[in-house]
Design an enzyme around this catalytic site. Sequence first.
Site, mmCIF file in Angstrom:
data_model
loop_
_atom_site.group_PDB
_atom_site.id
_atom_site.type_symbol
_atom_site.label_atom_id
_atom_site.label_comp_id
_atom_site.label_asym_id
_atom_site.label_seq_id
_atom_site.Cartn_x
_atom_site.Cartn_y
_atom_site.Cartn_z
ATOM 1 N N SER A 102 -98.409 -71.676 17.650
ATOM 2 C CA SER A 102 -97.920 -72.196 18.922
ATOM 3 C C SER A 102 -98.793 -73.335 19.439
ATOM 4 O O SER A 102 -98.911 -74.372 18.810
ATOM 5 C CB SER A 102 -97.823 -71.042 19.928
ATOM 6 O OG SER A 102 -97.174 -71.423 21.098
ATOM 7 N N ASP A 241 -94.774 -77.883 22.993
ATOM 8 C CA ASP A 241 -95.980 -77.441 22.301
ATOM 9 C C ASP A 241 -95.721 -77.431 20.800
ATOM 10 O O ASP A 241 -94.662 -77.863 20.329
ATOM 11 C CB ASP A 241 -96.454 -76.081 22.827
ATOM 12 C CG ASP A 241 -95.538 -74.944 22.409
ATOM 13 O OD1 ASP A 241 -94.341 -75.208 22.190
ATOM 14 O OD2 ASP A 241 -96.006 -73.794 22.325
ATOM 15 N N ASP A 243 -94.911 -75.347 18.488
ATOM 16 C CA ASP A 243 -93.713 -74.752 17.877
ATOM 17 C C ASP A 243 -92.494 -74.902 18.772
ATOM 18 O O ASP A 243 -91.441 -74.333 18.488
ATOM 19 C CB ASP A 243 -93.946 -73.290 17.507
ATOM 20 C CG ASP A 243 -94.130 -72.390 18.713
ATOM 21 O OD1 ASP A 243 -94.518 -72.891 19.778
ATOM 22 O OD2 ASP A 243 -93.894 -71.171 18.591
ATOM 23 N N ASP A 245 -91.555 -73.823 21.674
ATOM 24 C CA ASP A 245 -90.947 -72.754 22.473
ATOM 25 C C ASP A 245 -91.356 -72.834 23.942
ATOM 26 O O ASP A 245 -90.982 -71.985 24.739
ATOM 27 C CB ASP A 245 -91.254 -71.376 21.888
ATOM 28 C CG ASP A 245 -92.734 -71.009 21.917
ATOM 29 O OD1 ASP A 245 -93.561 -71.859 22.289
ATOM 30 O OD2 ASP A 245 -93.065 -69.861 21.565
#
Length: 447
Positions: A102, A241, A243, A245
Amino acid sequence: MAGKLFGTDGVRGQANKWPMTADVALQLAAAAGRYFRTDKQEHRVVIGKDTRLSGYMLENALTAGFTSTGMNVFLLGPVPTPAIGYLTRSLRADVGVMISASHNPAADNGIKFFGPDGFKLSDEAEAAIEALMEEGVPPAQPQNIGRAKRYEDARGRYVEYAKATLPRRTRLDGLRVVLDCANGAAYRTAPAVLWELGAEVISMGVEPNGFNINEDCGSTHPWQAARRVRETRADLGICLDGDADRVILIDETGRVADGDQIMGLIASRWKDQGLLAGDSLVATVMSNLGLERFLESRGIGLERTAVGDRYVVERMQQGGFNLGGEQSGHIVMTDHSTTGDGLLAALQFLSAMVETGKPASELASVFEPVPQKLVNVRYAEGKAPLEAPEVQEAIAAGEKALGKAGRLLIRKSGTEPLIRVMGEAEDMDLLEQVLTSIVDKVRAVAG
């Protein structure tokens, strides 16, 4: 094993150190494959990743583990985490895997699992997989070993899925958008979605090299994007960010809007449109008191949970709610997605700009936040700062000093070796004094 594998968001750690080693990843995949392979029919797993160099190592190890138990593997390459939730369901897979840490630095990595419904696994499912690892998983017979292949259409399918979350008539013509993809998983998909909807896209963070994910860019470092918004006179800045999400937005003046402001706007609009299930928003204990007061003024309830988007989603499922998220920018809209999706949240905001004709500065400031400050203190391995008597005494003294005029939230991060010390109060001087006292004690024992 050296300890408990799963944290608040899958398995996470520094690459090539326990638990983020190829050996652990192989065993983990074999256990997950055995857990989800309940009969002799064909079983599928989809595997995506972000742009970290270690993703190659973990992808190959996971593939070996899954195929060794007879699972067929679809390799999606770099795609956003929410694309895994979507494609796990769409491809009728038994399990989905995202390789990502992440918003963490490039040296870290993680493994997140999604069930066949596209939602992250429950604590019980994770515990069962760990138990299978402990027992050891017998491999499939030679004739039953699974196959693996690259699935080339994953990005294109996610692009179409993202656009379909807006009404067909909605276009972004005339809007200039700065888009920071954090050199991460959405570096191809997010610019494509906005461009196909008609926006003029000024892209940043779209040159990943394996090492620069989240490095001075993205939702955790939005300042360069804010400067670019001002320089180009853009209408909006979108910072994802690693990833994708989570999202942080920047208005046309360069001011940053966090997840609380975004959730406040979406909740208010959905309430007016009759779309907000249960007339309530689900957020964590980190969300600002100002958001709670704003929602109350609009007749909207606020359901608070522990920190972590999985706990938000669990409460949404339990209560039948369709909107939730975190101050950090995880926005979960279960009418569209099974997990946080930064791009979809940004599209909701852009849709509001188009429909109302209002600038981002007006829409991104729906409430006045109560002064809030967060200090992160890194601690050494083996240390437990929150258990120290002097730290507990400082916390108790701080709570007494604030009384009903504020609140404290001190917790251990579930994804990094950090103690997060957060406080809110109308009196900022008092808040500073309280936090300084607690942080000094934490640092003294953190190693």
